[in-house]
Design a protein around this motif. Structure first.
Motif, PDB file in Angstrom:
ATOM      1  N   ILE A 230     -10.073   6.085  -9.704  1.00  0.00           N
ATOM      2  CA  ILE A 230     -10.822   6.335  -8.463  1.00  0.00           C
ATOM      3  C   ILE A 230     -12.077   7.150  -8.763  1.00  0.00           C
ATOM      4  CG2 ILE A 230     -10.783   7.574  -6.251  1.00  0.00           C
ATOM      5  CD1 ILE A 230      -7.853   6.753  -5.960  1.00  0.00           C
ATOM      6  N   MET A 231     -11.960   8.176  -9.596  1.00  0.00           N
ATOM      7  CA  MET A 231     -13.141   8.978  -9.941  1.00  0.00           C
ATOM      8  C   MET A 231     -14.202   8.126 -10.621  1.00  0.00           C
ATOM      9  SD  MET A 231     -11.938  12.810 -11.106  1.00  0.00           S
ATOM     10  CE  MET A 231     -10.577  12.360 -12.167  1.00  0.00           C
ATOM     11  N   LYS A 232     -13.789   7.277 -11.539  1.00  0.00           N
ATOM     12  CA  LYS A 232     -14.742   6.415 -12.230  1.00  0.00           C
ATOM     13  C   LYS A 232     -15.490   5.516 -11.249  1.00  0.00           C
ATOM     14  CE  LYS A 232     -12.717   5.998 -16.871  1.00  0.00           C
ATOM     15  NZ  LYS A 232     -12.110   5.032 -17.825  1.00  0.00           N
TER      16      LYS A 232
ATOM     17  N   ASP B  26      -5.047   5.071  -1.506  1.00  0.00           N
ATOM     18  CA  ASP B  26      -3.958   4.110  -1.694  1.00  0.00           C
ATOM     19  C   ASP B  26      -3.591   4.146  -3.166  1.00  0.00           C
ATOM     20  OD1 ASP B  26      -2.226   2.003  -1.924  1.00  0.00           O
ATOM     21  OD2 ASP B  26      -3.712   0.437  -1.498  1.00  0.00           O
ATOM     22  N   ALA B  27      -2.433   4.734  -3.484  1.00  0.00           N
ATOM     23  CA  ALA B  27      -2.033   4.903  -4.876  1.00  0.00           C
ATOM     24  C   ALA B  27      -1.771   3.567  -5.550  1.00  0.00           C
ATOM     25  CB  ALA B  27      -0.795   5.790  -4.960  1.00  0.00           C
ATOM     26  N   GLU B  28      -1.269   2.601  -4.813  1.00  0.00           N
ATOM     27  CA  GLU B  28      -0.980   1.296  -5.408  1.00  0.00           C
ATOM     28  C   GLU B  28      -2.265   0.492  -5.620  1.00  0.00           C
ATOM     29  OE1 GLU B  28       1.864  -0.578  -2.886  1.00  0.00           O
ATOM     30  OE2 GLU B  28       3.569   0.543  -3.700  1.00  0.00           O
ATOM     31  N   GLY B  29      -3.143   0.525  -4.643  1.00  0.00           N
ATOM     32  CA  GLY B  29      -4.398  -0.198  -4.758  1.00  0.00           C
ATOM     33  C   GLY B  29      -5.456   0.546  -5.547  1.00  0.00           C
ATOM     34  N   GLU B  30      -5.170   1.791  -5.910  1.00  0.00           N
ATOM     35  CA  GLU B  30      -6.078   2.649  -6.686  1.00  0.00           C
ATOM     36  C   GLU B  30      -7.458   2.704  -6.051  1.00  0.00           C
ATOM     37  OE1 GLU B  30      -5.856   1.033 -10.644  1.00  0.00           O
ATOM     38  OE2 GLU B  30      -4.117   2.280 -11.126  1.00  0.00           O
ATOM     39  N   LYS B  31      -7.477   3.029  -4.759  1.00  0.00           N
ATOM     40  CA  LYS B  31      -8.762   3.092  -4.056  1.00  0.00           C
ATOM     41  C   LYS B  31      -8.767   4.202  -3.012  1.00  0.00           C
ATOM     42  CE  LYS B  31      -7.565  -0.449  -0.612  1.00  0.00           C
ATOM     43  NZ  LYS B  31      -7.939  -1.763  -0.037  1.00  0.00           N
TER      44      LYS B  31
ATOM     45  N   MET C 192       0.847  -1.205   0.000  1.00  0.00           N
ATOM     46  CA  MET C 192       0.000   0.000   0.000  1.00  0.00           C
ATOM     47  C   MET C 192       0.877   1.249   0.000  1.00  0.00           C
ATOM     48  SD  MET C 192      -3.180   1.053   2.534  1.00  0.00           S
ATOM     49  CE  MET C 192      -2.277   1.639   3.959  1.00  0.00           C
ATOM     50  N   LYS C 193       0.464   2.267  -0.775  1.00  0.00           N
ATOM     51  CA  LYS C 193       1.153   3.551  -0.790  1.00  0.00           C
ATOM     52  C   LYS C 193       0.147   4.635  -0.450  1.00  0.00           C
ATOM     53  CE  LYS C 193       4.341   6.418  -3.425  1.00  0.00           C
ATOM     54  NZ  LYS C 193       5.082   6.582  -4.699  1.00  0.00           N
ATOM     55  N   PRO C 194      -0.022   4.959   0.853  1.00  0.00           N
ATOM     56  CA  PRO C 194      -1.043   5.941   1.248  1.00  0.00           C
ATOM     57  C   PRO C 194      -0.617   7.378   0.945  1.00  0.00           C
ATOM     58  CG  PRO C 194       0.131   5.151   3.178  1.00  0.00           C
ATOM     59  CD  PRO C 194       0.678   4.395   2.003  1.00  0.00           C
ATOM     60  N   ILE C 195      -1.543   8.146   0.383  1.00  0.00           N
ATOM     61  CA  ILE C 195      -1.296   9.551   0.059  1.00  0.00           C
ATOM     62  C   ILE C 195      -2.409  10.382   0.668  1.00  0.00           C
ATOM     63  CG2 ILE C 195      -1.155  11.233  -1.819  1.00  0.00           C
ATOM     64  CD1 ILE C 195       0.054   9.075  -3.553  1.00  0.00           C
ATOM     65  N   LEU C 196      -2.014  11.496   1.306  1.00  0.00           N
ATOM     66  CA  LEU C 196      -2.975  12.410   1.920  1.00  0.00           C
ATOM     67  C   LEU C 196      -3.174  13.617   1.013  1.00  0.00           C
ATOM     68  CD1 LEU C 196      -4.718  13.259   4.369  1.00  0.00           C
ATOM     69  CD2 LEU C 196      -2.669  14.396   5.289  1.00  0.00           C
ATOM     70  N   LEU C 197      -4.440  13.962   0.751  1.00  0.00           N
ATOM     71  CA  LEU C 197      -4.800  15.091  -0.099  1.00  0.00           C
ATOM     72  C   LEU C 197      -5.660  16.045   0.710  1.00  0.00           C
ATOM     73  CD1 LEU C 197      -5.723  12.631  -2.901  1.00  0.00           C
ATOM     74  CD2 LEU C 197      -3.728  14.122  -2.996  1.00  0.00           C
ATOM     75  N   ILE C 198      -5.244  17.320   0.787  1.00  0.00           N
ATOM     76  CA  ILE C 198      -5.894  18.296   1.668  1.00  0.00           C
ATOM     77  C   ILE C 198      -6.466  19.431   0.842  1.00  0.00           C
ATOM     78  CG2 ILE C 198      -5.575  19.805   3.670  1.00  0.00           C
ATOM     79  CD1 ILE C 198      -2.878  18.277   4.138  1.00  0.00           C
ATOM     80  N   ASP C 199      -7.693  19.828   1.184  1.00  0.00           N
ATOM     81  CA  ASP C 199      -8.331  20.995   0.566  1.00  0.00           C
ATOM     82  C   ASP C 199      -8.673  21.983   1.675  1.00  0.00           C
ATOM     83  OD1 ASP C 199      -9.832  22.873  -0.753  1.00  0.00           O
ATOM     84  OD2 ASP C 199     -11.461  21.523  -1.317  1.00  0.00           O
TER      85      ASP C 199
END
Length: 463
Positions: free
Chosen positions: A451-453, A20-25, A1-8
């Motif tokens: 992920i959007m799809k 999870d960039a690797e799991g695409e979820k 797993m490659k977890p990425i945090l996205l903040i707005d």
């Protein structure tokens, strides 16, 4: 797993998304008050606590952020002719993720200077004239701005024969020179200016918005939230190498203060008997309706739609509508909750917000007659063939009537000359992930697209 945090970092809420960039979820989402008046870090910490209650503690490999906190990227624009250079400058600014608070045309006046001084914009975009064309206006406006001794950066993107003279006039000010936004009559060149605006946002606006401490936590990028959403929409429409997009689309974000509309479509005439009038429309277009919002701009919706229309849609009396609208305009934090009247009113308001905003964004058709017979003149973008509409915003994601509200983006028999979509599939961003996916797309486009799809909820077709 490659977890990425996205903040707005929003004006009201700070929204966090873990993927999870690797799991695409999608791993989880959460939101908390931004607390821009004190320390935006407080809002971020609170949001992360809420997120980790769902996901457990995560050691993130990378972190990215966007921001519209403290009013977003506030810009003023000055051009020559409203329909030409001023409009080109407006397109450049909106496409860069800015919020335009004023567009000036022709020569600036002393009253205009007072307005600029009072508004204190984050950036001023000064344009005017095609290359080798009129230089008198942009030079005059540079002299007027210089008299203010501005502490905001000025982007010069006008007649190349005059920009160096303008730069000398503005000596001592922060000035950035870009290629002319309209080098030839009817020809747009807005990308260099958009790139410069985003660069200034990175260098200067972050600290002005109190985000510098939070920025230290980031791996690479912070950008205006609308620019992140537009990046997501571009990716979703066009796809990327190895993954197809979903095609032309319209997206609408109904907020408390503004309603943003995005369109990804060519929008030019197809019929032989239709001619186009005005500047060519960009494939990726964003407009912001500053007078159309569910709370701070609630009176703008009523002024445009009329109390009678709101009453008809809500099933409430006109007097009750006016009473509730006045209350919500003063108590902007109020949510419908279990209040049936407020639910009905919000349905009507959101429906009208979408109808008004998309009608303004889309082009129009005008019938005329020439020696060749019946001819149609198209102004603006033709969106009639768009088959996907994406909607988001609290009033749409927290209701079961999302498809009914979103249907107001479609062409109406009452407005037959509008070029809104005729029939479209309604997709809903119920988890507020669009800005996050725009951020993710910078380094992981295929992951963001997939992920959007998966996450955009299908609400069926609307007639």
């Amino acid at each position: 797993m490659k977890p990425i945090l996205l903040i707005d970092f929003g004006s009201t809420y700070t929204k966090v998304t873990a993927v999870d960039a690797e799991g695409e979820k999608l791993l989880g989402t959460a939101a908390s008050y931004t607390t821009v008046q004190t320390d935006v870090g407080d809002g971020l910490r609170n949001a992360l606590e809420l997120l980790h209650e769902k996901t457990g503690r995560i050691d993130y490999a990378e972190t990215y952020a966007c921001s519209s906190a403290a009013g977003g990227l506030r810009m003023m624009v000055s051009g020559l002719v409203p329909e030409l250079t001023s409009e080109a400058a407006k397109m450049a600014s909106l496409g860069a993720g800015a919020k335009i608070i004023k567009v000036f045309s022709f020569q600036l006046t002393e009253d205009d200077l007072e307005e600029i001084k009072e508004a204190k914009p984050d950036i001023f975009l000064l344009v005017g004239g095609t290359d080798g064309g009129n230089s008198e206006c942009i030079v005059h406006n540079a002299e007027m701005l210089a008299s203010l001794h501005p502490d905001f950066p000025i982007v010069l993107a006008g007649n190349r024969s005059a920009v160096r003279q303008c730069q000398r006039i503005l000596e001592g000010c922060e000035v950035h020179i870009c290629d002319n936004v309209m080098p030839k009559f009817g020809v747009l060149n807005i990308e260099p200016t958009q790139k410069q605006i985003r660069s200034i946002f990175l260098d200067r606006i972050i600290s002005a918005k109190g985000l510098s401490q939070a920025a230290a936590l980031l791996s690479d990028i912070i950008m205006p939230t609308p620019a992140a959403v537009l990046a997501a929409m571009n990716l979703l429409a066009q796809g990327t190498e190895g993954e197809t997009g979903i095609g032309d689309l319209v997206a609408v974000d109904v907020g408390g203060a503004t309603t943003d509309v995005y369109s990804l479509a060519d929008g030019m005439p197809e019929a032989m008997n239709t001619v186009f009038r005005g500047l060519p429309e960009p494939y990726s277009k964003r407009t912001v309706e500053g007078d159309i919002g569910m709370r701070y701009s609630i009176h703008g919706i009523v002024a445009e739609a009329g109390v009678r229309r709101i009453a008809q849609l809500s099933g409430l009396s006109e007097s009750r509508v006016q009473e509730l609208v006045d209350y919500l305009g003063k108590n902007t934090e109020t949510l419908p909750g279990d209040d049936e009247e407020l639910e009905k009113l919000d349905f009507a308001l959101a429906s009208m917000a979408i109808e008004i905003a998309v009608a303004r964004h889309a082009g129009t058709m005008e019938e005329t007659y020439t020696m060749m017979g019946q001819t149609f003149v198209q102004s603006g973008k033709d969106l009639t063939r768009v088959k996907k509409i994406i909607v988001t915003g609290g009033s749409l994601i927290h209701t079961k009537r999302t498809a009914e509200i979103a249907a107001h983006a479609l062409l109406s028999p009452q407005d037959p000359m509008s070029l809104r979509p005729r029939r479209a599939e309604i997709l809903v961003d119920r988890k507020y992930i669009l800005a996050a996916m725009g951020l993710l797309s910078i380094h992981y486009p295929q992951t963001a697209l997939r992920i959007m799809k998966k996450e955009l909820e299908n609400n069926g077709y609307s007639e």
